[in-house]
Write a protein that holds these residues in place. Structure first.
Motif, PDB file in Angstrom:
ATOM      1  N   ALA A   1       1.462   4.401  -2.132  1.00 38.68           N
ATOM      2  CA  ALA A   1       0.206   4.224  -1.387  1.00 38.68           C
ATOM      3  C   ALA A   1      -0.930   3.976  -2.383  1.00 38.68           C
ATOM      4  CB  ALA A   1      -0.081   5.467  -0.559  1.00 38.68           C
ATOM      5  N   SER A   2      -1.559   2.843  -2.235  1.00 33.10           N
ATOM      6  CA  SER A   2      -2.605   2.457  -3.182  1.00 33.10           C
ATOM      7  C   SER A   2      -3.924   3.161  -2.842  1.00 33.10           C
ATOM      8  CB  SER A   2      -2.768   0.933  -3.098  1.00 33.10           C
ATOM      9  OG  SER A   2      -3.670   0.496  -4.065  1.00 33.10           O
TER      10      SER A   2
ATOM     11  N   THR B   1      -3.312  -3.294   1.108  1.00 31.39           N
ATOM     12  CA  THR B   1      -4.552  -2.639   0.706  1.00 31.39           C
ATOM     13  C   THR B   1      -5.469  -3.593  -0.060  1.00 31.39           C
ATOM     14  OG1 THR B   1      -3.653  -0.417   0.729  1.00 31.39           O
ATOM     15  CG2 THR B   1      -5.394  -0.819  -0.860  1.00 31.39           C
ATOM     16  N   SER B   2      -4.891  -4.461  -0.872  1.00 27.82           N
ATOM     17  CA  SER B   2      -5.717  -5.406  -1.637  1.00 27.82           C
ATOM     18  C   SER B   2      -6.431  -6.373  -0.692  1.00 27.82           C
ATOM     19  CB  SER B   2      -4.851  -6.179  -2.638  1.00 27.82           C
ATOM     20  OG  SER B   2      -4.271  -5.271  -3.548  1.00 27.82           O
TER      21      SER B   2
HETATM   22  O1  M6R Z   1       0.140  -5.081  -5.957  1.00 34.35           O
HETATM   23  P1  M6R Z   1      -0.613  -5.614  -4.766  1.00 34.35           P
HETATM   24  O2  M6R Z   1      -2.039  -5.148  -4.740  1.00 34.35           O
HETATM   25  O3  M6R Z   1      -0.563  -7.125  -4.693  1.00 34.35           O
HETATM   26  O4  M6R Z   1       0.135  -5.048  -3.526  1.00 34.35           O
HETATM   27  C1  M6R Z   1      -0.236  -5.438  -2.229  1.00 34.35           C
HETATM   28  C2  M6R Z   1       0.366  -4.529  -1.177  1.00 34.35           C
HETATM   29  O5  M6R Z   1       1.755  -4.581  -1.208  1.00 34.35           O
HETATM   30  C3  M6R Z   1      -0.077  -3.065  -1.361  1.00 34.35           C
HETATM   31  O6  M6R Z   1      -1.475  -2.957  -1.391  1.00 34.35           O
HETATM   32  C4  M6R Z   1       0.455  -2.175  -0.232  1.00 34.35           C
HETATM   33  O7  M6R Z   1      -0.118  -2.541   0.975  1.00 34.35           O
HETATM   34  C5  M6R Z   1       0.204  -0.717  -0.562  1.00 34.35           C
HETATM   35  N1  M6R Z   1       1.444  -0.009  -0.712  1.00 34.35           N
HETATM   36  C6  M6R Z   1      -0.656  -0.021   0.447  1.00 34.35           C
HETATM   37  O8  M6R Z   1      -0.900   1.306   0.092  1.00 34.35           O
END
Ligand code: M6R
Length: 357
Positions: free
Chosen positions: A154-155, A57-58
């Motif tokens: 989920a972000s 997501t980032s």
């Molecule tokens: O903590 P981070 O932003 O570095 O994490 C990155 C990804 O693991 C994170 O965004 C992941 O894709 C999410 N669970 C999506 O909802």
């Protein structure tokens, strides 16, 4: 704590307007001046190219943020998936600035790039939700997301916070470089906060769309063009991650180069239409899939909508649109997971932060 909410994810979706307002307050003083550290401003002015490094997501937030950095601050920007960067390293510019985006600040894939580029002597800025995290400690500069703890795997609120902070970074740089903008991005962020609030009050409409279109499907496609495409990638990730529906985000024009072969009678195709310059084109892409039996759901923006659209989001500035259009995508995923009996906050096989490479 979840309070009266059944899941952290829903609570965190609802917190987004508050987070947006907190970000504006934290980065702006009483005289409308931005409160970014002078060293960050200096690094932004000095660099000739930004390399955004992130995962999941980032990474998707980085794709949306690139638009600000290029359009507002005038800095060429590349966005890279952290786990691939070392193996597909681009030829770096003379004065690169690395921007790491990470909610947790602990993602191992991003950290290994950070270690590598520090060895090469390049400056690094981390945008994170966790003060004192590894990426924050090991970078030269940090910008905080002020999103409050994000518990659901989920972000959601971190994504919108990341885009808002990238917008603030871009505005600050534009001001420092005396680039005149024909709109006030801070005001647009405040408008976006109100728009998100309107959307979080429309949960029942989204739940109904899920009931009639996603309750039993095995797969789904998200299509969009321009920055809508980036939101489609995020919408698809959210849906797969918590509802286990096989979902893919595609650039609308790319479907006909192969993927359209997967469209069958009843295949759900979610299309985003928030950008005026691609409104006509994405709608003809929808016609292409409907002609092959797809079950279309168009999510458009007020001002660009047509009667048959499934959902219309409030009007905001086009550059800011991902902040708003992602909210119904988050809610689609939430209700799909809920109605399919999935563990919304703790999907299988996943951890909140991925600390292995
Ligand atoms: O903590 P981070 O932003 O570095 O994490 C990155 C990804 O693991 C994170 O965004 C992941 O894709 C999410 N669970 C999506 O909802």
């Amino acid at each position: 704590e979840k309070g009266t909410y059944p899941h952290f994810m829903l609570k965190e979706i609802d917190e987004q307007p508050l987070v947006m307002r907190r970000i504006i307050q934290s980065y702006q003083d009483d005289f409308d001046r931005l409160k970014l550290a002078p060293e960050i401003r200096g690094a932004m002015k000095r660099c000739d190219r930004i390399y955004i490094i992130a995962a999941g997501t980032s990474y998707h937030a980085g794709l949306a943020g690139k638009q600000f950095l290029e359009n507002m601050a005038g800095i060429p920007t590349e966005v890279h998936v952290a786990s691939e960067f070392s193996y597909n390293m681009p030829l770096l510019s003379e004065h690169p600035l690395f921007v790491f985006i990470s909610q947790s600040g602990e993602t191992a894939d991003s950290r290994s790039v950070l270690v590598k580029i520090k060895e090469m002597g390049h400056p690094a800025l981390t945008i994170t939700n966790v003060a004192g995290s590894t990426l924050s400690r090991e970078s030269d500069f940090t910008l905080h997301l002020h999103a409050g703890p994000e518990i659901a795997v989920a972000s959601t609120k971190a994504y919108t916070a990341q885009i808002a902070v990238l917008a603030i970074l871009a505005v600050d740089t534009a001001r420092a470089k005396e680039i005149r903008l024909d709109f006030d991005p801070l005001q647009e962020l405040a408008i976006a906060a109100n728009a998100i609030e309107v959307l979080t009050d429309q949960k029942e409409t989204i739940e109904e769309l899920v009931r009639s279109n996603l309750a039993t499907t095995q797969n789904a496609f998200f299509i969009g063009r321009g920055s809508d495409y980036f939101v489609c990638l995020e919408g698809a990730l959210k849906l797969k991650e918590i509802s286990y529906i096989q979902a893919e985000g595609f650039a609308g024009g790319e479907l006909k180069h192969g993927t359209i072969a997967l469209i069958e009678e009843g295949t759900p195709v979610i299309a985003l239409a928030t950008q005026e310059n691609v409104n006509y084109a994405i709608r003809s892409n929808v016609q292409e899939v409907v002609a092959r039996g797809a079950n279309d759901m168009i999510f458009s923006m007020r001002g660009l909508e047509q009667d048959s659209d499934a959902f219309v989001v409030p009007q905001v500035h086009e550059l800011i649109a991902p902040l708003v259009s992602v909210v119904p995508m988050q809610l689609l995923a939430y209700y799909a997971a809920l109605h399919r009996g999935c563990d919304v906050d703790k999907p299988r096989n996943l951890a909140k932060s991925v600390t292995v490479e």
